[in-house]
Write an enzyme that holds these catalytic residues in place. Structure first.
Site, PDB file in Angstrom:
ATOM      1  N   ILE A  45      10.661  -8.405  -6.072  1.00  0.00           N
ATOM      2  CA  ILE A  45      11.819  -8.036  -5.263  1.00  0.00           C
ATOM      3  C   ILE A  45      12.107  -6.539  -5.366  1.00  0.00           C
ATOM      4  CG2 ILE A  45      14.255  -8.488  -4.817  1.00  0.00           C
ATOM      5  CD1 ILE A  45      12.258 -10.844  -4.278  1.00  0.00           C
ATOM      6  N   GLU A  64      13.247  -4.687   9.605  1.00  0.00           N
ATOM      7  CA  GLU A  64      12.547  -4.159   8.435  1.00  0.00           C
ATOM      8  C   GLU A  64      11.180  -3.600   8.806  1.00  0.00           C
ATOM      9  OE1 GLU A  64      12.617  -5.990   4.282  1.00  0.00           O
ATOM     10  OE2 GLU A  64      10.657  -6.654   5.049  1.00  0.00           O
ATOM     11  N   GLN A 115     -17.938  19.191  12.935  1.00  0.00           N
ATOM     12  CA  GLN A 115     -17.531  18.006  13.690  1.00  0.00           C
ATOM     13  C   GLN A 115     -17.233  16.814  12.781  1.00  0.00           C
ATOM     14  OE1 GLN A 115     -20.291  16.808  16.747  1.00  0.00           O
ATOM     15  NE2 GLN A 115     -18.757  15.589  17.809  1.00  0.00           N
ATOM     16  N   GLY A 123     -12.004  16.589  -0.599  1.00  0.00           N
ATOM     17  CA  GLY A 123     -13.090  16.564  -1.573  1.00  0.00           C
ATOM     18  C   GLY A 123     -12.606  16.390  -2.996  1.00  0.00           C
ATOM     19  N   ALA A 157      16.193 -11.145  -1.725  1.00  0.00           N
ATOM     20  CA  ALA A 157      15.364 -12.021  -2.561  1.00  0.00           C
ATOM     21  C   ALA A 157      14.817 -13.162  -1.724  1.00  0.00           C
ATOM     22  CB  ALA A 157      16.188 -12.549  -3.738  1.00  0.00           C
TER      23      ALA A 157
END
Length: 381
Positions: free
Chosen positions: A158, A244, A281, A341, A125
Site C-alpha cells: 500500500i 489514478e 544515426q 554509456g 488499501a
C-alpha cells in the site's frame, strides 16, 4: 476537443517546475539510498496547493479541472527528480477525490481539509498478497456489527501505508453471485483499535515512496465511516482507477520529457570519432523515438483528462494512456542509459535511478497485461 493550454495553465506549470527544481531535488541520492520519505518536501508541495488542485475552494482546494491538474503533475514530475514523492502525492489526490465524489457531506467536511493541506497523509488499501489485478478475490471482510462493521484482513504493497493517517479500505461486505455488489469502501484512521502498519518495504525503485502491508484485526468501524453505500465499492474502484491511471500517466510523461531533454543535451556535447554522438544515426534514431512517444503520449492523456472533465467515462482511454506511457517510460529510460554509456550506468548521472523507478510503471495501478485485457474487452471482440 481543443487541448491547447491557456496562459494561466502555462504560468502555473512553469512556476511548479521552478519550485520543484529549487526545493525538491537536494539530497535525492541519499534519500533514495536510505528509502527516506521527506515530510518537509511533502509539506512544501502541499503549501503551494498540489494536494488540493482538483478540490472546491470551500475545502481549501484550487478548484482546477483534471486537464489543469494533469498539466501540473506533468510539470512537477518534470522538475522533481523524486518520482516517489510525486506518486505519493498522486495517491493523496486520489484519496481526496474518492471522498469528494462519493463521500457524505460530513465526511468531506472532516477529512478533505487536512488531506488538501497535507496535514494528514492518506492511502488507498485495495491490493492483497493474493488479490492484485483480481480485486474481486480479496479476503478482507467487513462483517455487520452493532453500530457498524468489524473489519478483518491484511492489505499489501500500500502506497503511503507506513505513514498514513487516513486509509480508504475496500473490503468484502457480501457474498452475492454478482461480484460487483460484494465490496464496500470504509474510512479507517490510524487511531482505530486493531489497525496497524507493517514496516516500509525495501524496493528496487521508487524507494522514497513508502509502501507496506496494513493489518486490520477486529477493527470496529462505525456505520458513518462507509463511503457511498454498502456494495458500492467496485463502482467506486472502477471510477477512481480512471483518475489514478490518468494522473500516473501524466507523471510518467513529465519524467520522459526530462530524460529526453537530458539525453538530447548529452548527445549534442559528447564527442566521439570527431563529432557529437547525436549525429550518428544509431543515436539519433533512439532520440527520435523518444520524441514520438512523448508527443503521442501527451495526446492520449489530454483526451482522457478532457473526457473526465466532460463527465464522460474514460475506461479505454485511461487504460491506453497507462499502458502506452508506462511502457514508453521504460523504453526511454533504457535508451537514455544506453546513449549515456558507461557514465549513464554510474549513480552520479541519476539515470540508473530513473531506470529502476520505471519498472514499477507497468505493474502498479493495473499491469500492462490487464490494461490490454480491458482495451480488448471494450473493443467489441
Amino acid at each position: 476537443m481543443d487541448f491547447k493550454t491557456t496562459n494561466e495553465q502555462d504560468l502555473l506549470a512553469n512556476n511548479i517546475i521552478k519550485f520543484a527544481r529549487n526545493e525538491l531535488n537536494e539530497g535525492i541520492e541519499q534519500r533514495d539510498a536510505n528509502s527516506e520519505f521527506n515530510r518537509r518536501e511533502w509539506h512544501k508541495c502541499a503549501e503551494i496547493g498540489i494536494c488540493g488542485l482538483t478540490f472546491p475552494e470551500e475545502y481549501g482546494g484550487g478548484n482546477a479541472d483534471l486537464s489543469t491538474t494533469v498539466n501540473c503533475i506533468r510539470a512537477l514530475s518534470y522538475g522533481c527528480q523524486d518520482t516517489g514523492l510525486v506518486l505519493a502525492l498522486i495517491t493523496q489526490i486520489c484519496c481526496g477525490l474518492q471522498l469528494h465524489l462519493f463521500g457524505k457531506d460530513n465526511q468531506k467536511e472532516k477529512y478533505l481539509p487536512p488531506i488538501i493541506s497535507g496535514e494528514k497523509i492518506a492511502a488507498q488499501a485495495i491490493s492483497e498478497s493474493d488479490a492484485g489485478s483480481d480485486v474481486g478475490s480479496m479476503r478482507t471482510t467487513a462483517i455487520p456489527h452493532p453500530n457498524g462493521y468489524r473489519l478483518n484482513g491484511t492489505k499489501m504493497y500500500i502506497t503511503n501505508g507506513p505513514i498514513a493517517d487516513i486509509v480508504l479500505v475496500i473490503a468484502k461486505t457480501g457474498q452475492s453471485q454478482m461480484a460487483f455488489r460484494n465490496l464496500s469502501c470504509f474510512i479507517v484512521t490510524k487511531e482505530t483499535s486493531g489497525f496497524s502498519s507493517e514496516t516500509n518495504l525495501e524496493k528496487m525503485g521508487l524507494r522514497t515512496m513508502q509502501n507496506s502491508g496494513l493489518i486490520f484485526e477486529n477493527c470496529d468501524i462505525p456505520a458513518e465511516q462507509i463511503v457511498g453505500n454498502e456494495g458500492q465499492g467496485m463502482f467506486i474502484f472502477n471510477e477512481m482507477i480512471e483518475w489514478e491511471r490518468i494522473l500516473m500517466a501524466a507523471c510518467y510523461l513529465g519524467v520522459m520529457q526530462r530524460i529526453y531533454e537530458t539525453t538530447v543535451n548529452y548527445a549534442k556535447t559528447r564527442n566521439q570519432f570527431g563529432k557529437p554522438i547525436g549525429q550518428f544515426q544509431a543515436v539519433s534514431s533512439k532520440i527520435a523515438d523518444m520524441r514520438i512517444k512523448i508527443e503521442l503520449g501527451k495526446l492520449i492523456i489530454d483526451k482522457a483528462a478532457w473526457q473526465k472533465d466532460q463527465k464522460i467515462r474514460s475506461t479505454v482511454e485511461s487504460s491506453i494512456a497507462k499502458v502506452f506511457l508506462s511502457e514508453s517510460l521504460k523504453k526511454i529510460c533504457a535508451d537514455a542509459l544506453q546513449i549515456h554509456g558507461a557514465y549513464g550506468y554510474m549513480k552520479e548521472a541519476g539515470i540508473e535511478r530513473d531506470v529502476r523507478n520505471s519498472f514499477a510503471a507497468t505493474i502498479s495501478s493495473g499491469a500492462s497485461e490487464i490494461q490490454r485485457n480491458i482495451i480488448a474487452k471494450l473493443s467489441n471482440l
